[in-house]
Design an enzyme around this catalytic site. Structure first.
Site, short mmCIF file in Angstrom:
data_model
loop_
_atom_site.label_atom_id
_atom_site.label_comp_id
_atom_site.label_asym_id
_atom_site.label_seq_id
_atom_site.Cartn_x
_atom_site.Cartn_y
_atom_site.Cartn_z
N ASP A 164 0.86 -1.18 0.00
CA ASP A 164 0.00 0.00 0.00
C ASP A 164 0.90 1.24 0.00
OD1 ASP A 164 -2.33 1.78 0.42
OD2 ASP A 164 -3.35 -0.09 0.89
N HIS A 202 -3.10 3.01 -4.61
CA HIS A 202 -2.49 2.54 -3.34
C HIS A 202 -1.05 2.05 -3.56
CE1 HIS A 202 -5.97 2.69 -0.60
NE2 HIS A 202 -6.69 2.39 -1.65
N GLU A 254 -10.04 2.21 -5.21
CA GLU A 254 -9.77 3.62 -4.86
C GLU A 254 -8.60 4.21 -5.65
OE1 GLU A 254 -11.33 3.67 -0.28
OE2 GLU A 254 -9.27 3.00 -0.59
#
Ligand code: ACM
Length: 646
Positions: free
Chosen positions: A204, A278, A355
């Site tokens: 991440d 990410h 995302e």
């Protein structure tokens, strides 16, 4: 004869008058078995316990579990024999498979004379052993000898098998690094509740946690940030002189050991490499993977604010994505996936996809050129182009490609498996398109959300109470359930700094998820579950495992009162049988204080409301203080914390 019939009737009523169906209130198995019948009598553990079993590598952990549990706390001696005249516990592998049990099911019979666990394969015996342990007094989970316990188990006949083959927990080891031993400890607890899939979120913005030998900077640079504590997401930007020594990674040796540890306990490990969003840790290690000039100045994130989520989309302050228009990205992922595929025997690799901020892609000439060349109309189609290429790489390594439900946007890759997190709808859509699905919706299964009210819980942006988690049904009737291969709960660790809090966030909600993915719908009932949870709290106390007691705390609902000048507070509880005692006078309420019976009008000059719950004479909830200002704010904004409300 009449008398005998009367007695039989009475004992029948007695067995049926407690808890769920045909058993007394002391039996508390989680997840609830498919069928359980209590029989007359008890089994008493002898001082010398003989386990009769076949041996072999797959039996190793089953035997070790039984040996440990039936000797350490009890003081009994455990002997393992492959052929015994008078075995205490017989582990039997069916010569002819019992189709109803499948690969993971078992029959367990506890009789006064001995215990029999039968299964088609070792996984079934392992789960039968877990159930057996739960039938003994709570001290059976102790890691030291406990004197003066009657080591008895009620006689039962159990037939049990899982509803879903994928019974998962996701553990985010990227936001905060957890050691190999800590991951293994997590596995130890999940298998007690028959979970069989550990999804490791390995990469991440805050860290890359897996050694990739061909790309050493991923871990020499990408695995470390600056240690900060407080509310992650709002940290001050780290200064140039602050040491970047917080974090860590798993060597390939560590990974192999974790995989073996999991396999011995019938757990598969799903690795997740989260791209194209990410991905800041990877970009910092190899800035040429970015579409954006200046990425070589970026640093691995330490929890400072940098993403904005709004109805208009996600915007990142710096470009934390891999560039779909850059061939080097596909070479990079080929290298990563070659090593990942070799390390993890599980058939699926999760490639994230969630995302992904696209505001830098919108500005990028390389992306514009790609869109023209590939006739891509939107940024979602750009991501879809990326996902389809990644799917081919994953498949070239002999694995199935999986991603979060954003991979549906712009067109789903042909054979992708979807993990549905933004509610169930993405999963339902993918199943309708003929794709396999794992359900892990925020609505029921996000363990990073608060267990209760922010007046007492460490603040996160949403709440998921136990009763809501218990409503999780991975395969609602409206969907073709064959394509729903299971469900899982996800534990993101932005706000989780250590294993004690990791346990607090996981349990008891993971009990609810374990039951949702194992037990048939027909045996599930929240009130009964809640009473079993209490017994497992007692077990966790013995085992010194932490859990959230939030289910005992009241739920506050603040409203503007009917006359519109006063604030009104309604208090309720998730579980039955609790008394709530309260005061507005700033002192500490106990069972001698007023008991809540009806909505409270906040007195004009009151400063705070304090509450505590009791069960009989015993305080079970925590003392909660909430200011009147906060109650007024909630009443005005109509934002209370009854449950997940993001
Ligand atoms: C996710 O929670 N971003 C998958």
């Amino acid at each position: 004869m009449k008398k005998l019939l009367g007695l039989l009737c009475l004992s029948f009523i007695a067995l049926h008058s407690f808890g769920q169906s045909n058993r007394d209130g002391n039996i508390a198995i989680i997840p609830e078995p498919v069928s359980l019948t209590q029989k007359e009598g008890e089994f008493t553990l002898p001082k010398r316990v003989i386990i009769e079993t076949a041996t072999g590598p797959e039996m190793k952990q089953i035997i070790a579990t039984l040996r440990e549990r039936f000797s350490v706390p009890t003081g009994s001696k455990v002997v393992v024999l492959s052929n015994a005249q008078a075995a205490t516990i017989k582990l039997i592998l069916n010569k002819k498979a019992d189709d109803a049990l499948g690969k993971e099911g078992y029959n367990l019979a506890v009789t006064p004379k001995g215990i029999f666990i039968k299964a088609n394969g070792p996984a079934g015996l392992f789960y039968g052993a877990q159930t057996l342990v739960q039938l003994f007094p709570k001290e059976i989970v102790s890691n030291k000898y406990v004197a003066n316990v009657s080591w008895m188990a009620p006689c039962v006949e159990i037939t049990d098998y899982p509803r879903f083959k994928w019974r998962g927990l996701m553990f985010d080891v990227a936001r905060h690094f957890f050691t190999k031993a800590e991951v293994e400890q997590y596995i130890d607890n999940m298998v007690k509740y028959k979970m069989n899939l550990l999804h490791l979120h390995l990469t991440d913005d805050e860290g890359w946690r897996i050694e990739i030998k061909s790309l050493p900077r991923l871990t020499t640079v990408g695995a470390y940030n600056v240690k900060k504590v407080g509310y992650f997401g709002n940290f001050s930007p780290p200064g140039p002189d602050e040491p970047r020594d917080y974090g860590g990674f798993y060597t390939q040796k560590d990974i192999k050991e974790i995989v073996q540890y999991a396999k011995d306990r019938f757990v598969d490990i799903l690795p997740e490499i989260d791209v194209p969003g990410h991905s800041l840790a990877a970009v910092v290690a190899y800035p040429e993977l970015s579409c954006t000039p200046g990425a070589d100045k970026y640093q691995v994130r330490s929890g400072e604010h940098f993403m904005n989520f709004s109805k208009d989309g996600i915007k990142a302050g710096i470009d934390n994505t891999l560039c779909p228009a850059n061939e080097k990205v596909y070479d990079f992922l080929d290298k990563v996936l070659t090593e990942v595929a070799q390390l993890f025997p599980f058939g699926y690799i999760h490639m994230g996809g969630d995302e992904c901020a696209k505001n830098f892609w919108e500005q990028s000439d390389a992306i514009k050129a790609l869109m023209q060349k590939e006739n891509l109309k939107t940024q979602e189609e750009v991501q879809s182009y990326f996902e389809k290429r990644i799917e081919k790489i994953v498949e070239s390594k002999g694995k199935k490609f999986m991603g979060w439900d954003e991979i549906l946007e712009g067109g789903l890759a042909p054979d992708a498996i979807v993990m549905s997190w933004r509610g169930m709808k993405g999963g339902i859509q993918a199943a309708k398109m003929g794709h396999e699905v794992v359900m892990s919706p925020t609505t029921f299964a996000y363990l990073d959300y608060m267990n209760g009210d922010p007046a007492i819980e460490p603040r996160v942006y949403s709440t998921l109470r136990l009763n809501k988690a218990y409503q999780f049904d991975p395969a609602p009737d409206s969907v073709d359930s064959k394509l729903i291969i299971g469900g899982q709960a996800n534990l993101w660790t932005e706000q989780v700094y250590n294993t004690r809090h990791l346990e607090y966030m996981t349990w008891p909600r993971a009990f609810a998820i374990a039951e949702a993915v194992w037990s048939p719908k027909s045996v599930r009932n929240f009130d009964d579950f809640a009473s079993r949870v209490e017994k497992h709290f007692d077990r966790f106390d013995v085992a010194q495992t932490k859990y959230a007691p939030s289910v005992y705390d009241p739920i506050f609902t603040a409203k503007i009162g009917a006359d519109t000048t006063k604030t009104e507070v309604e208090l309720s509880t998730e579980v039955k049988g609790l008394d709530i005692h309260y005061t507005f006078d700033n002192s500490f309420p106990d069972q001698f204080y007023p008991k809540y019976t009806a909505p409270l009008l906040v007195p004009t000059d009151a400063y705070m409301l304090r509450v505590i719950t009791y069960k009989g004479d015993k305080p079970v909830g925590r003392l909660i203080t909430i200011t009147v200002d906060e109650l007024k704010k909630r009443a005005k904004s109509k934002r209370n914390y009854p449950n997940n409300d993001d």
